[in-house]
Design a protein around this motif. Sequence first.
Motif, PDB file in Angstrom:
ATOM      1  N   SER A 257       0.882  -1.217   0.019  1.00  0.00           N
ATOM      2  CA  SER A 257       0.183   0.090   0.160  1.00  0.00           C
ATOM      3  C   SER A 257       1.042   1.267  -0.031  1.00  0.00           C
ATOM      4  CB  SER A 257      -0.832  -0.196   1.174  1.00  0.00           C
ATOM      5  OG  SER A 257      -1.472   0.991   1.595  1.00  0.00           O
ATOM      6  N   VAL A 258       0.848   2.339  -0.966  1.00  0.00           N
ATOM      7  CA  VAL A 258       1.448   3.420  -1.189  1.00  0.00           C
ATOM      8  C   VAL A 258       0.836   4.879  -0.662  1.00  0.00           C
ATOM      9  CG1 VAL A 258       2.936   2.216  -2.894  1.00  0.00           C
ATOM     10  CG2 VAL A 258       1.202   3.509  -3.650  1.00  0.00           C
ATOM     11  N   GLY A 259       1.553   5.536  -0.523  1.00  0.00           N
ATOM     12  CA  GLY A 259       1.210   6.858  -0.325  1.00  0.00           C
ATOM     13  C   GLY A 259       2.081   8.196  -0.200  1.00  0.00           C
ATOM     14  N   LYS A 260       1.567   9.174   0.195  1.00  0.00           N
ATOM     15  CA  LYS A 260       2.635  10.416   0.165  1.00  0.00           C
ATOM     16  C   LYS A 260       3.580   9.967   1.385  1.00  0.00           C
ATOM     17  CE  LYS A 260       2.297  15.295   0.780  1.00  0.00           C
ATOM     18  NZ  LYS A 260       3.709  15.509   1.261  1.00  0.00           N
ATOM     19  N   ILE A 261       4.885  10.069   1.188  1.00  0.00           N
ATOM     20  CA  ILE A 261       5.933  10.105   2.115  1.00  0.00           C
ATOM     21  C   ILE A 261       6.195  11.696   2.917  1.00  0.00           C
ATOM     22  CG2 ILE A 261       8.541   9.789   2.523  1.00  0.00           C
ATOM     23  CD1 ILE A 261       8.401   7.794   0.320  1.00  0.00           C
ATOM     24  N   THR A 262       5.773  11.656   4.090  1.00  0.00           N
ATOM     25  CA  THR A 262       5.960  12.840   5.033  1.00  0.00           C
ATOM     26  C   THR A 262       7.173  12.876   5.715  1.00  0.00           C
ATOM     27  OG1 THR A 262       4.922  11.381   6.693  1.00  0.00           O
ATOM     28  CG2 THR A 262       3.191  12.843   5.079  1.00  0.00           C
ATOM     29  N   GLN A 263       8.125  11.667   5.964  1.00  0.00           N
ATOM     30  CA  GLN A 263       9.267  11.796   6.654  1.00  0.00           C
ATOM     31  C   GLN A 263      10.265  11.088   6.095  1.00  0.00           C
ATOM     32  OE1 GLN A 263      10.151  12.567  10.513  1.00  0.00           O
ATOM     33  NE2 GLN A 263       7.906  13.264  11.165  1.00  0.00           N
ATOM     34  N   LYS A 264      11.542  11.074   6.122  1.00  0.00           N
ATOM     35  CA  LYS A 264      12.528   9.928   5.859  1.00  0.00           C
ATOM     36  C   LYS A 264      13.758  10.494   6.350  1.00  0.00           C
ATOM     37  CE  LYS A 264      12.829  11.326   1.002  1.00  0.00           C
ATOM     38  NZ  LYS A 264      12.900  11.118  -0.483  1.00  0.00           N
ATOM     39  N   GLY A 265      14.638   9.241   7.003  1.00  0.00           N
ATOM     40  CA  GLY A 265      15.621   9.450   7.542  1.00  0.00           C
ATOM     41  C   GLY A 265      16.519   8.081   7.483  1.00  0.00           C
ATOM     42  N   ILE A 266      18.030   8.148   7.822  1.00  0.00           N
ATOM     43  CA  ILE A 266      18.695   6.830   7.949  1.00  0.00           C
ATOM     44  C   ILE A 266      19.227   6.858   9.362  1.00  0.00           C
ATOM     45  CG2 ILE A 266      21.040   6.145   6.972  1.00  0.00           C
ATOM     46  CD1 ILE A 266      20.211   6.985   4.364  1.00  0.00           C
ATOM     47  N   THR A 267      19.139   5.599   9.927  1.00  0.00           N
ATOM     48  CA  THR A 267      19.683   5.114  11.132  1.00  0.00           C
ATOM     49  C   THR A 267      20.792   4.088  11.173  1.00  0.00           C
ATOM     50  OG1 THR A 267      17.439   5.292  11.803  1.00  0.00           O
ATOM     51  CG2 THR A 267      18.806   4.464  13.435  1.00  0.00           C
ATOM     52  N   ASP A 268      22.024   4.297  11.778  1.00  0.00           N
ATOM     53  CA  ASP A 268      23.126   3.411  11.760  1.00  0.00           C
ATOM     54  C   ASP A 268      22.642   2.267  12.536  1.00  0.00           C
ATOM     55  OD1 ASP A 268      24.819   4.513  10.264  1.00  0.00           O
ATOM     56  OD2 ASP A 268      25.707   5.617  11.943  1.00  0.00           O
ATOM     57  N   MET A 269      23.284   1.110  12.630  1.00  0.00           N
ATOM     58  CA  MET A 269      22.675  -0.172  13.215  1.00  0.00           C
ATOM     59  C   MET A 269      24.142  -0.538  14.153  1.00  0.00           C
ATOM     60  SD  MET A 269      19.885  -1.410  11.642  1.00  0.00           S
ATOM     61  CE  MET A 269      19.940  -3.031  11.855  1.00  0.00           C
ATOM     62  N   ARG A 270      23.972  -0.572  15.472  1.00  0.00           N
ATOM     63  CA  ARG A 270      25.116  -1.272  16.229  1.00  0.00           C
ATOM     64  C   ARG A 270      24.536  -1.794  17.769  1.00  0.00           C
ATOM     65  NH1 ARG A 270      27.987   3.943  17.584  1.00  0.00           N
ATOM     66  NH2 ARG A 270      29.810   2.616  17.701  1.00  0.00           N
ATOM     67  N   SER A 271      25.251  -2.780  18.159  1.00  0.00           N
ATOM     68  CA  SER A 271      25.046  -3.175  19.375  1.00  0.00           C
ATOM     69  C   SER A 271      26.099  -2.840  20.201  1.00  0.00           C
ATOM     70  CB  SER A 271      25.186  -4.606  19.275  1.00  0.00           C
ATOM     71  OG  SER A 271      24.142  -5.391  18.260  1.00  0.00           O
ATOM     72  N   PHE A 272      25.813  -2.303  21.295  1.00  0.00           N
ATOM     73  CA  PHE A 272      26.687  -1.800  22.406  1.00  0.00           C
ATOM     74  C   PHE A 272      26.288  -2.176  23.846  1.00  0.00           C
ATOM     75  CE2 PHE A 272      27.593   1.581  25.335  1.00  0.00           C
ATOM     76  CZ  PHE A 272      28.911   1.576  25.338  1.00  0.00           C
ATOM     77  N   ALA A 273      27.075  -2.507  24.670  1.00  0.00           N
ATOM     78  CA  ALA A 273      26.807  -2.624  26.061  1.00  0.00           C
ATOM     79  C   ALA A 273      28.068  -2.139  26.883  1.00  0.00           C
ATOM     80  CB  ALA A 273      26.407  -4.045  26.370  1.00  0.00           C
ATOM     81  N   CYS A 274      27.771  -1.632  28.072  1.00  0.00           N
ATOM     82  CA  CYS A 274      28.991  -1.263  29.106  1.00  0.00           C
ATOM     83  C   CYS A 274      28.503  -1.966  30.287  1.00  0.00           C
ATOM     84  CB  CYS A 274      28.996   0.165  29.383  1.00  0.00           C
ATOM     85  SG  CYS A 274      27.681   0.837  30.118  1.00  0.00           S
ATOM     86  N   GLU A 275      29.789  -2.651  30.804  1.00  0.00           N
ATOM     87  CA  GLU A 275      29.579  -3.123  32.329  1.00  0.00           C
ATOM     88  C   GLU A 275      30.669  -2.635  33.142  1.00  0.00           C
ATOM     89  OE1 GLU A 275      30.126  -7.453  31.921  1.00  0.00           O
ATOM     90  OE2 GLU A 275      28.470  -7.803  30.692  1.00  0.00           O
ATOM     91  N   PRO A 276      30.339  -2.245  34.426  1.00  0.00           N
ATOM     92  CA  PRO A 276      28.990  -2.401  35.003  1.00  0.00           C
ATOM     93  C   PRO A 276      27.958  -1.081  34.692  1.00  0.00           C
ATOM     94  CG  PRO A 276      30.485  -1.459  36.767  1.00  0.00           C
ATOM     95  CD  PRO A 276      31.408  -1.808  35.497  1.00  0.00           C
ATOM     96  N   MET A 277      26.837  -1.055  34.924  1.00  0.00           N
ATOM     97  CA  MET A 277      25.669   0.022  34.627  1.00  0.00           C
ATOM     98  C   MET A 277      25.890   0.921  35.669  1.00  0.00           C
ATOM     99  SD  MET A 277      23.093  -2.330  32.744  1.00  0.00           S
ATOM    100  CE  MET A 277      21.883  -1.016  32.789  1.00  0.00           C
ATOM    101  N   GLN A 278      26.814   0.996  36.787  1.00  0.00           N
ATOM    102  CA  GLN A 278      26.834   1.617  37.938  1.00  0.00           C
ATOM    103  C   GLN A 278      28.341   2.047  38.318  1.00  0.00           C
ATOM    104  OE1 GLN A 278      26.214  -0.276  41.600  1.00  0.00           O
ATOM    105  NE2 GLN A 278      26.473   1.454  42.820  1.00  0.00           N
ATOM    106  N   TYR A 279      28.456   3.099  38.765  1.00  0.00           N
ATOM    107  CA  TYR A 279      29.783   3.404  39.236  1.00  0.00           C
ATOM    108  C   TYR A 279      29.466   4.656  40.441  1.00  0.00           C
ATOM    109  CZ  TYR A 279      34.266   5.631  39.491  1.00  0.00           C
ATOM    110  OH  TYR A 279      35.864   6.166  40.111  1.00  0.00           O
ATOM    111  N   GLY A 280      29.805   3.962  41.652  1.00  0.00           N
ATOM    112  CA  GLY A 280      29.754   4.893  42.762  1.00  0.00           C
ATOM    113  C   GLY A 280      28.018   5.200  42.790  1.00  0.00           C
ATOM    114  N   ARG A 281      27.769   6.345  42.987  1.00  0.00           N
ATOM    115  CA  ARG A 281      26.333   6.896  42.979  1.00  0.00           C
ATOM    116  C   ARG A 281      25.695   7.251  41.557  1.00  0.00           C
ATOM    117  NH1 ARG A 281      24.144   8.339  48.285  1.00  0.00           N
ATOM    118  NH2 ARG A 281      24.958   6.943  49.712  1.00  0.00           N
ATOM    119  N   LEU A 282      26.228   6.816  40.504  1.00  0.00           N
ATOM    120  CA  LEU A 282      25.790   7.065  39.378  1.00  0.00           C
ATOM    121  C   LEU A 282      25.157   5.704  38.706  1.00  0.00           C
ATOM    122  CD1 LEU A 282      25.488   8.862  36.637  1.00  0.00           C
ATOM    123  CD2 LEU A 282      27.942   7.848  36.151  1.00  0.00           C
TER     124      LEU A 282
END
Length: 394
Positions: A257-282
């Motif tokens: 099903s097609v129609g008027k395109i109202t927005q377009k954009g490009i997004t990079d793809m990545r996987s990322f994680a950090c360990e640990p997710m805490q440092y002191g009180r942050l």
Amino acid sequence: MPRIKTRVGIVGAGPAGLLLAHLLHLEGIDSVVIESRSRQYIETRLRAGLLEQGSADVMIETGVGERLQRECLRHGGVYIKFRGELKHIDFQDLVGQSVMIYAQQEVVKDLVAARLGYNEPLMFEVGNVAVDGHATGTPSISFTADGKDQAIDCDFIAGCDGFHGICRPSIPAGDIKMFDREYPFAWLGILADAKPTEEELVYAHHERGFALLTMRSPTVTRAYLQVARDEDINQWSDERIWEELALRTAGEGNPLSVGKITQKGITDMRSFACEPMQYGRLFLAGDAAHIVPPTGAKGMNLAIADVRILARALIAYYKSGRTDLLEAYSRTCLKRVWKVQRFSWWVTQLLHRNDQDNDFDLRRQIADIDYLTGSRAGRMTWAENYVGLPMEWD
Ligand code: RFL
Ligand code: PHB
């Protein structure tokens, strides 16, 4: 310099920061949220669209899900398309749950309205944000608002400032480990005034690359195309986008099903994680701590799971002086984070074309999808992960 005193200083008003502030407020724990962008910007930023049942339930159970319940599109399954065949994965039958289409900016709007409705501090367009003292037990956040220097003194800092925020980089390099994978492709996303092609999402595998048909309402289509990492959006006229989507989604089922395109954009793809997710009180939560490729529709849902765990730990601390849940925060979150990383990586490599692959890999990929869609065990694996794994609290 004016100094604000609060219990939890929250950096970032995305889904993570706003929901954390809301969950704390319900238990009488005060916080201050600061956001570098304008209210209008965060309420219109086009991003995620799919909520796991558990994420939607949190909104509903905590009183901010009224519009969600009214306006969301509830989906009891998804379609996978490959070799031109359209296969259905029926979540209702397999796991008795659904997912909801409800745009991220609508979640943000609902949470901003709730916060402003009960008159708790939420400051937009702040600049020069820096965090300090989280290692020593006297955390503070400095920033400028309306050109004037200000600071927040707090017991804890919640770093909910997304992947490019300042909280994660404020942890000394020797105290944090990063895990990273970039993909050699990106997604070109569009929004269009077109009725959705099928009534549920279509994930399409094709030799030319991956395509996804999703939606925002019964009259608005959202669609994505796998493109090269360095793709120039100006090379993609509306006509070329529709042609490519039609090619990659051709076969059984309704014609595109097609129609008027109202927005377009490009997004990079990545996987990322950090360990640990805490440092002191942050404490880091959401995209500040991890990124997943959008193929599994998991980023916002993971952000919501993190802040549920963080809110519970902070509530236990303030209500009964318990520190064990805060100490376990990172460990508790990371169990889910890595399962979601695994699922998001798995569906990405399963459905995308990789230029390094040869014909053997293409056949193997098709056999994998054939098994996934043809076996109840295969469909169950997709369904369990896609609707959202159960929360594991410690
Ligand atoms: P956010 O939403 O990035 O919010 C962080 C906020 O912090 C602000 N900020 C700062 N504020 C103060 N001081 C600073 N120094 C600051 N630096 C930054 C930013 O302005 C921002 O407002 O992170 P959060 O809250 O962790 O939420 C994560 C989600 O936004 C993200 O994971 C999802 O959008 C990912 N995602 C999807 N997730 C899903 O669960 N389901 C989906 O269907 C889905 N689809 C998607 C997606 C992401 C996509 N893109 C654009 C990356 C589809 C796409 C195309
Ligand atoms: C979306 O509706 O934007 C969406 C849905 C599913 C995904 C990614 C994005 O996997």
